[in-house]
Design a protein around this motif. Structure first.
Motif, mmCIF file in Angstrom:
data_model
loop_
_atom_site.group_PDB
_atom_site.id
_atom_site.type_symbol
_atom_site.label_atom_id
_atom_site.label_comp_id
_atom_site.label_asym_id
_atom_site.label_seq_id
_atom_site.Cartn_x
_atom_site.Cartn_y
_atom_site.Cartn_z
ATOM 1 N N LEU A 1 -11.012 72.236 -95.584
ATOM 2 C CA LEU A 1 -12.005 71.800 -94.605
ATOM 3 C C LEU A 1 -12.066 72.739 -93.411
ATOM 4 O O LEU A 1 -11.152 73.525 -93.143
ATOM 5 N N SER A 2 -13.161 72.619 -92.651
ATOM 6 C CA SER A 2 -13.375 73.405 -91.430
ATOM 7 C C SER A 2 -13.054 72.544 -90.211
ATOM 8 O O SER A 2 -13.553 71.422 -90.086
ATOM 9 N N GLY B 1 -24.189 70.975 -90.147
ATOM 10 C CA GLY B 1 -23.401 70.435 -91.243
ATOM 11 C C GLY B 1 -22.229 71.285 -91.688
ATOM 12 O O GLY B 1 -21.794 71.188 -92.837
ATOM 13 N N SER B 2 -21.670 72.110 -90.798
ATOM 14 C CA SER B 2 -20.655 73.088 -91.218
ATOM 15 C C SER B 2 -19.227 72.752 -90.786
ATOM 16 O O SER B 2 -18.290 73.469 -91.145
ATOM 17 N N VAL B 3 -19.016 71.676 -90.021
ATOM 18 C CA VAL B 3 -17.687 71.351 -89.500
ATOM 19 C C VAL B 3 -17.259 69.981 -90.016
ATOM 20 O O VAL B 3 -18.038 69.027 -90.004
ATOM 21 N N ASP B 4 -15.994 69.891 -90.441
ATOM 22 C CA ASP B 4 -15.478 68.647 -91.013
ATOM 23 C C ASP B 4 -14.620 67.838 -90.042
ATOM 24 O O ASP B 4 -14.603 66.610 -90.104
ATOM 25 N N ILE C 1 -21.832 68.255 -81.770
ATOM 26 C CA ILE C 1 -20.946 67.684 -82.791
ATOM 27 C C ILE C 1 -21.772 67.022 -83.889
ATOM 28 O O ILE C 1 -21.537 67.236 -85.086
ATOM 29 N N THR C 2 -22.745 66.231 -83.491
ATOM 30 C CA THR C 2 -23.573 65.517 -84.467
ATOM 31 C C THR C 2 -24.390 66.480 -85.317
ATOM 32 O O THR C 2 -24.536 66.296 -86.535
ATOM 33 N N ARG C 3 -24.908 67.532 -84.712
ATOM 34 C CA ARG C 3 -25.702 68.513 -85.455
ATOM 35 C C ARG C 3 -24.853 69.256 -86.467
ATOM 36 O O ARG C 3 -25.290 69.516 -87.603
ATOM 37 N N THR C 4 -23.635 69.632 -86.089
ATOM 38 C CA THR C 4 -22.794 70.480 -86.947
ATOM 39 C C THR C 4 -21.920 69.681 -87.905
ATOM 40 O O THR C 4 -21.251 70.267 -88.759
ATOM 41 N N ALA C 5 -21.902 68.337 -87.760
ATOM 42 C CA ALA C 5 -20.993 67.512 -88.557
ATOM 43 C C ALA C 5 -21.398 67.488 -90.032
ATOM 44 O O ALA C 5 -22.545 67.191 -90.369
ATOM 45 N N ALA D 1 -15.955 58.406 -87.109
ATOM 46 C CA ALA D 1 -16.359 58.953 -88.408
ATOM 47 C C ALA D 1 -17.885 59.013 -88.484
ATOM 48 O O ALA D 1 -18.580 58.093 -88.056
ATOM 49 N N ARG D 2 -18.382 60.114 -89.029
ATOM 50 C CA ARG D 2 -19.820 60.317 -89.172
ATOM 51 C C ARG D 2 -20.384 59.321 -90.185
ATOM 52 O O ARG D 2 -19.851 59.147 -91.281
ATOM 53 N N LYS D 3 -21.466 58.646 -89.824
ATOM 54 C CA LYS D 3 -22.135 57.743 -90.741
ATOM 55 C C LYS D 3 -22.900 58.556 -91.782
ATOM 56 O O LYS D 3 -23.532 59.561 -91.445
#
Length: 415
Positions: free
Chosen positions: A65-66, A327-330, A353-357, A412-414
């Motif tokens: 993971l990233s 969507g590149s960070v975990d 955070i929300t954009r890259t999650a 946690a991202r929904k």
């Protein structure tokens, strides 16, 4: 990078100033912020004071993971490497922390053995540490970081020579702990005696009889009624206000007593290297207890093999995220940085955070007070895209051996 070479002060470190300053210079709040900024512009944390085992329990399986994390002393970033993430971006506004993180990574890559790493970062009074730096580490550092560690003081000592003595007695935190020992001595208490406790019961007895009464002393209550008293812990004025709101009597002595009680009494001394740093100002020997996760022998091979997966940035968290694709960070590790932030800064951070999650992403952080800093402050449209893991957060708060924070939080991202 240039900030390290020039050892820029607070006034020149615009990134740090922008993060800290929220009030006018001539106001009481503004004066406190600027005083803290001046202190924070040097080395603050030779050791990070967040429990990496709690971090990794909260993040779950991070293999492949990233991760983006704040640097601080670098111990936790190295611990994460033992779980083989794909990539870690380490950020910090303090150039001294940047230099320390790069040094630790280079030491794992280039020192000959695990024993050499332990001597450098886990032991005090090892005169050969600067020599091993010259032989194995310095030739493999970037020029700016190498110059940082080779710089000489007015007495002619090289900065890297600190590792020949005891790096953990330096920095803002190290001096704060030393001052605490001095104040305790003035009241007839030798805090190093705590490390002779052979059980949690004996730890409790020492705390109740020797440490707890200190918090009722007039001098200590007077000191802890001032915001600057906790600057040595790296706690800015905003966090002091949060702690003071818990005490309610103008002094945060009761809150500090409670946190120190957890540090001293809730975990076996053998298993809690944070307590060793607080009470002995060093790590335990092999016969006394366990070293930090990143220095344990069983993690050495994985950390060494994965060290090239880390990039250390002198930048803010939000700044680095802006450079990343959607969507590149975990996983995101924010430490306690949000306690410093305005509502506008929180919204800016969480927008990125929300954009890259990525799907299944998690954010972990700590707060001085018990409740999440996001409650009632973060934009509802952003908050609605995340789920707060309440029960797990409370469970892991209790397990955090560093004990200085009121709350540990997981979002946690929904899907």
């Amino acid at each position: 990078m240039a900030d390290i070479a020039q050892e820029a002060g607070f006034r020149k470190n615009h990134k740090l100033r922008d993060a800290l300053l929220q009030h006018k210079a001539l106001s009481a709040q503004g004066f406190s912020e600027r005083l803290f900024g001046l202190l924070f512009s040097g080395l603050v944390y030779p050791q990070i004071w967040e429990d990496p085992d709690v971090d990794m329990a909260a993040m779950g399986n991070i293999e492949g993971l990233s991760i983006v994390t704040i640097a601080s002393g670098g111990c936790n970033m190295l611990a994460y490497l033992s779980r083989s993430p794909k990539r870690i971006d380490v950020v910090d506004l303090n150039p001294h922390h940047v230099a320390l993180n790069r040094l630790k990574l280079a030491a794992f890559r280039h020192l000959p053995s695990h024993s050499d790493v332990v001597r450098k970062f886990g032991m005090a009074g090892v005169p050969s540490n600067s020599k091993s730096f010259d032989l194995f580490v310095a030739p493999n550092l970037d020029p700016v970081t190498r110059s940082y560690w080779q710089k000489r003081s007015l007495l002619g000592r090289r900065r890297i020579g600190t590792f020949d003595r005891n790096i953990y007695r330096t920095g803002l935190l190290g001096r704060f702990i030393g001052t605490g020992h001095l104040i305790a001595r003035l009241h007839g208490v030798d805090l190093t005696e705590f490390t002779k406790a052979a059980s949690i019961r004996e730890q409790r007895q020492f705390f109740d009889s020797q440490i707890a009464p200190l918090f009722d002393k007039p001098l200590i209550r007077w000191i802890t009624s001032r915001k600057s008293s906790l600057f040595g812990l790296g706690i800015p004025p905003q966090q002091y206000d949060e702690l003071a709101s818990l005490a309610g009597d103008g002094s945060i002595a009761p809150v500090l007593r409670q946190r120190l009680e957890k540090l001293a009494c809730h975990f076996s001394l053998r298993e809690n290297y944070f307590a060793w740093q607080a009470f002995a100002r060093r790590y335990p020997t092999a016969n006394e207890g366990n070293l930090p996760t990143y220095l344990k022998a069983e993690n050495y091979a994985a950390i060494r093999a994965n060290a090239d997966r880390v990039t250390v940035h002198h930048a803010s968290f939000t700044e680095i995220l802006r450079q990343k694709p959607a969507g590149s960070v975990d996983r995101y590790v924010l430490l306690d940085a949000q306690d410093w932030m305005t509502d506008e800064q929180l919204d800016g951070l969480w927008s990125e955070i929300t954009r890259t999650a990525a799907t299944g992403a998690r954010v972990i952080f700590r707060t001085a007070a018990e409740k999440s800093v996001l409650d009632g402050r973060l934009s509802q449209s952003l908050l609605d895209q995340w789920t707060y893991l309440d029960d797990r957060s409370k469970e892991l708060t209790l397990q955090d051996r560093s004990a200085i924070y009121g709350g540990f939080h997981i979002y946690a991202r929904k899907d």
